[in-house]
Design an enzyme around this catalytic site. Structure first.
Site, PDB file in Angstrom:
ATOM      1  N   ILE A 149       9.545  -4.797  -6.286  1.00 28.60           N
ATOM      2  CA  ILE A 149      10.325  -4.330  -5.142  1.00 28.60           C
ATOM      3  C   ILE A 149       9.475  -3.422  -4.255  1.00 28.60           C
ATOM      4  O   ILE A 149       8.960  -2.400  -4.716  1.00 28.60           O
ATOM      5  CB  ILE A 149      11.582  -3.586  -5.636  1.00 28.60           C
ATOM      6  CG1 ILE A 149      12.443  -4.523  -6.494  1.00 28.60           C
ATOM      7  CG2 ILE A 149      12.364  -3.018  -4.444  1.00 28.60           C
ATOM      8  CD1 ILE A 149      12.892  -5.802  -5.809  1.00 28.60           C
ATOM      9  N   GLU A 150       9.339  -3.824  -3.014  1.00 27.84           N
ATOM     10  CA  GLU A 150       8.519  -3.043  -2.092  1.00 27.84           C
ATOM     11  C   GLU A 150       9.290  -2.667  -0.827  1.00 27.84           C
ATOM     12  O   GLU A 150       8.687  -2.315   0.185  1.00 27.84           O
ATOM     13  CB  GLU A 150       7.222  -3.801  -1.790  1.00 27.84           C
ATOM     14  CG  GLU A 150       6.494  -4.168  -3.090  1.00 27.84           C
ATOM     15  CD  GLU A 150       5.127  -4.811  -2.929  1.00 27.84           C
ATOM     16  OE1 GLU A 150       4.535  -4.673  -1.854  1.00 27.84           O
ATOM     17  OE2 GLU A 150       4.663  -5.441  -3.892  1.00 27.84           O
ATOM     18  N   SER A 151      10.623  -2.803  -0.899  1.00 26.47           N
ATOM     19  CA  SER A 151      11.429  -2.274   0.201  1.00 26.47           C
ATOM     20  C   SER A 151      12.841  -2.003  -0.282  1.00 26.47           C
ATOM     21  O   SER A 151      13.278  -2.571  -1.285  1.00 26.47           O
ATOM     22  CB  SER A 151      11.431  -3.223   1.403  1.00 26.47           C
ATOM     23  OG  SER A 151      12.272  -4.318   1.169  1.00 26.47           O
TER      24      SER A 151
END
Ligand SMILES: *[C@@H]1O[C@H](CO)[C@@H](O)[C@H](O)[C@H]1NC(C)=O
Ligand SMILES: *[C@@H]1O[C@H](CO)[C@@H](O)[C@H](O)[C@H]1NC(C)=O
Length: 318
Positions: A149-151
């Site tokens: 998860i990067e946002s």
């Protein structure tokens, strides 16, 4: 002979009992799916290098969107369900296959806890043990879900708990997290605290203050922080680029990894192996081929408990 076996049996039992019960072995995890030239899953699993393959990515989900996935050039022109028998094949070789959600490019996020539960249901029905028409990867049942998860930063703990709740005694839903190297992770910090994750594969790259490009000390400081902070029943993986071109920073040449870094990280009791981005670079650079004999301490090779029990049974039978 019989007397000595009886004398040693309690010692062997003690060793068995002191092994952390829920911790998951050791191996190499590789990401697959973002490069059409990396070969298929059967080829990856036939190498024998990997304990886990993360299929990347389900990169559109949540916020009321219709979920969708991107496997680069892998499923053109044929549909992605051609990979179903290959997933079964990998699993028969003892390789766990997870669906990776998120990634650097996509549109995802969770608007509230109900949204998280709806996404969990979608993933269960379409990729895990549930059922849906036109499952993207066919009938194969994946072993779990990797959170890259990067946002967005909210409700991933609800998603993790909802996914974990689909575990049954017969089939566990394994959860993996792939946080950035700064502890706690901005996106997954709360989710990791739920203790629902079996594997925490920290991306020790693209961040020179916390990866090998900043020196061994920078990397080891970051590693030790994670090692001492994650839940007791999670294993920690050293996430690395599989070639110098696979990330902006953090590549460790294989010789340096095997002689200098692996001996250090193996001292951590929750060490669980290496995670690589990605199969394409790994194949091209021969990285796993060089490092795999050194990744797992002999005592933590797969199925340690079975092996020790077999040894104990053999000793007791004398
Ligand atoms: C870790 O332990 C907690 C507390 O017992 C439990 O709720 C959780 O399911 C365990 N996690 C895994 C991945 O086994
Ligand atoms: C790898 O190790 C060699 C030999 O110790 C050293 O000269 C070299 O600088 C190291 N490479 C990196 C990228 O640190």
């Amino acid at each position: 002979m019989a007397t000595s076996a009886i004398k040693f049996f309690p010692i062997i039992l003690l060793i068995i009992l002191s092994l952390p019960a829920a911790m998951e072995g050791c191996g190499i995890t590789v990401y697959w799916g973002q490069n059409g030239f990396e070969g298929d899953l059967t080829e990856a699993c036939d190498t024998g290098f990997y304990s886990h393959v993360n299929i990347a990515f389900l990169n559109v989900f949540g916020m009321g969107q219709t979920p969708s996935y991107n496997l680069a050039g892998h499923c053109l022109p044929s549909p992605c369900n051609v990979f179903s028998p290959q997933i079964d094949y990998c699993q028969r070789q003892g390789v766990k296959v997870l669906l990776s959600i998120g990634g650097a490019i996509g549109s995802y996020g969770l608007s509230d806890a109900d949204d998280a539960r709806r996404v969990a249901q979608y993933i269960y029905d379409n990729f895990l043990g549930g059922s849906a028409p036109d499952r993207p990867l066919g009938d194969a049942v994946l072993d779990g879900v990797d959170f890259d998860i990067e946002s967005g930063d909210a409700y991933y703990e609800d998603l993790a708990l909802a996914l974990a709740s689909y575990s049954t005694p017969a089939r566990k839903v394994y959860l993996a997290a792939a946080p950035q190297p700064i502890y706690p992770d901005a996106y997954l910090g709360k989710a990791i605290k739920t203790e629902a994750f079996s594997y925490i594969g920290v991306q020790f790259y693209n961040n020179p203050s916390y990866d090998y490009s900043g020196g061994k000390e920078a990397l080891m400081a970051a590693w030790n922080k994670w090692s001492s902070s994650i839940p007791a029943n999670a294993t920690l993986l050293l996430g690395l680029p599989a070639s110098s071109g696979a990330a902006g920073s953090g590549y460790i040449p294989p010789e340096n990894l095997t002689s200098d870094i692996l001996p250090e990280v193996k001292k951590s009791s929750n060490y669980g192996g290496v995670m690589l981005w990605s199969r394409y670079e790994d194949k091209d650079n021969g990285y796993s081929q060089k490092i795999h004999p050194y990744v797992c301490p002999a005592a933590a090779a797969t199925k340690p408990i079975g092996n020790i029990l077999d040894a104990a049974a053999a000793a007791a039978a004398v």
